[in-house]
Write an enzyme that holds these catalytic residues in place. Structure first.
Site, PDB file in Angstrom:
ATOM      1  CG  HIS A  50       2.953  -0.202   3.818  1.00  0.00           C
ATOM      2  ND1 HIS A  50       1.621  -0.312   3.465  1.00  0.00           N
ATOM      3  CD2 HIS A  50       3.566   0.375   2.747  1.00  0.00           C
ATOM      4  CE1 HIS A  50       1.443   0.172   2.242  1.00  0.00           C
ATOM      5  NE2 HIS A  50       2.614   0.582   1.785  1.00  0.00           N
ATOM      6  N   GLY A 102       8.128   3.515  13.249  1.00  0.00           N
ATOM      7  CA  GLY A 102       9.461   2.955  13.121  1.00  0.00           C
ATOM      8  C   GLY A 102       9.330   1.469  12.822  1.00  0.00           C
ATOM      9  CG  ASP A 147       6.859  -0.769  15.766  1.00  0.00           C
ATOM     10  OD1 ASP A 147       6.446  -0.969  14.605  1.00  0.00           O
ATOM     11  OD2 ASP A 147       6.199  -0.145  16.623  1.00  0.00           O
ATOM     12  CB  SER A 152       3.321  -1.841  14.783  1.00  0.00           C
ATOM     13  OG  SER A 152       3.790  -0.993  13.747  1.00  0.00           O
ATOM     14  CG  HIS A 162       6.689   1.920  -6.292  1.00  0.00           C
ATOM     15  ND1 HIS A 162       6.345   3.265  -6.256  1.00  0.00           N
ATOM     16  CD2 HIS A 162       6.289   1.413  -5.086  1.00  0.00           C
ATOM     17  CE1 HIS A 162       5.774   3.547  -5.099  1.00  0.00           C
ATOM     18  NE2 HIS A 162       5.731   2.436  -4.379  1.00  0.00           N
ATOM     19  CB  THR A 163      11.318  -2.192 -10.033  1.00  0.00           C
ATOM     20  OG1 THR A 163      11.551  -2.886 -11.260  1.00  0.00           O
ATOM     21  CG2 THR A 163      12.028  -2.934  -8.906  1.00  0.00           C
ATOM     22  CG  ASP A 179       8.788  -2.901 -13.832  1.00  0.00           C
ATOM     23  OD1 ASP A 179       8.827  -4.110 -14.105  1.00  0.00           O
ATOM     24  OD2 ASP A 179       9.626  -2.365 -13.101  1.00  0.00           O
TER      25      ASP A 179
END
EC number: 1.11.1.7
Length: 319
Positions: free
Chosen positions: A65, A71, A73, A75, A191-192, A244
């Site tokens: 995210h 990028g 950084d 943030s 997402h595993t 999962d």
């Protein structure tokens, strides 16, 4: 006006990622200035994971995210201040936790190497260590990122990929960051790990469209089980399910679930609607090592995007 704003957002995004090449990364960036840094981060992540098994998933997601906004950084680590609502308080990031892990590691690093290591690098190390602690592959993280000074919650709405995205939307979003279809399939394998709230897949299990109540790409029995967990007018905002069955183990189970129609996000299931992506899903479902190799390559590629300007003393605030 909407079109102009969309074009402006795209132009700004391209500027951030084009300018990021000015901050060249290297594997030996801290060899002389802070050789202990990776060991400090690894031990901090391991200690936190022993107390909370969800830490690896949230740190990996936090890094993703962070990189997708301006990028990599850091943030996403900045706290809201005054009238400015920061990224961490944006809708898509409200379920993120574990910020204390990065803050703790940074505090320890500052004690031995003050003003040398960026928060963005600490988060990149922590994401790698999270994968390793979960049984996944390791890799050498390129170093030398700078920390950004701008963090806006509004940008998380515009720039983070949605779990409801179709393949065209995914390709557009990832391509703006220089990431290919191969990278999309490999990175979504992350997402595993973790947990998903009902709100992220509710649209697939009820009132899907005018023809189907349930998303037809979802296995009926799986949809039925989700409807039990997420009832109509669900008032429990924390309700949801594991991504999962092996949600604390980094493996290729997620791709097998996609092929079975038992994945939560529409964006993951959408991979089967593109021939190239579909072939990769089959490949990764049948070979964990192929997935690991591709994931490492794509993580290095994604995490090398950086447009920061400083090295923060405290990850929560700009200098």
């Amino acid at each position: 006006m909407a079109l102009i704003l969309a074009l402006l957002s795209t132009t700004l995004l391209l500027f951030f990622f084009t300018s990021s090449t000015a901050n060249a990364l290297s594997l030996n960036h801290y060899d002389k200035t802070c050789p202990e840094v990776e060991s400090i981060v690894a031990k901090t992540v391991e200690k936190a994971t022993k107390k909370d098994k969800t830490i690896p998933a949230t740190l990996l997601r936090m890094h993703f995210h962070d990189c997708f906004i301006r990028g990599c950084d850091a943030s996403v680590l900045l706290y809201s201040k005054g009238n400015n609502k920061a990224e961490k308080d944006g809708p898509a990031n409200l379920s993120l936790h574990g910020f204390y892990v990065i803050e703790s590691a940074k505090k320890q690093i500052e004690a031995v190497c003050p003003g040398v290591v960026s928060c963005a690098d600490v988060l990149a190390f922590a994401a790698r260590d999270s994968v390793v602690l979960s049984g996944g592959p390791t890799w050498n993280v390129p170093k030398g990122r700078k920390d950004g000074r701008i963090s806006k919650a509004s940008e998380t709405i515009k720039l983070l990929p949605s779990p409801a995205f179709n393949i065209s939307q995914l390709k557009q979003s990832f391509s703006l960051r220089g990431l290919s279809t191969d990278d999309i399939v490999a990175l979504l394998g992350g997402h595993t790990l973790g947990f998903a709230h009902c709100s992220s897949f509710q649209n697939r299990i009820r009132n899907f469209n005018a023809t189907h109540d349930i998303d037809p790409t979802m296995h009926p029995s799986f949809a039925a089980s989700l409807r039990n967990v997420c009832p109509i007018n669900n008032k429990n905002k924390y309700a949801g399910v594991k991504m999962d069955p092996s949600s604390t183990t980094f493996d290729n189970t997620h791709y097998k679930l996609i092929l079975q129609g038992k994945t939560l996000f529409a964006s993951d299931q959408a991979l089967l609607s593109n021939p190239k992506a579909k072939n990769l899903v089959y490949k990764f479902a049948s070979s964990k090592q192929s997935f690991y190799k591709a994931f490492v390559n794509s993580m290095i590629k994604m995490s090398s995007l950086n447009g920061g300007q400083e090295i923060r003393k405290d990850c929560r605030v700009v200098n």
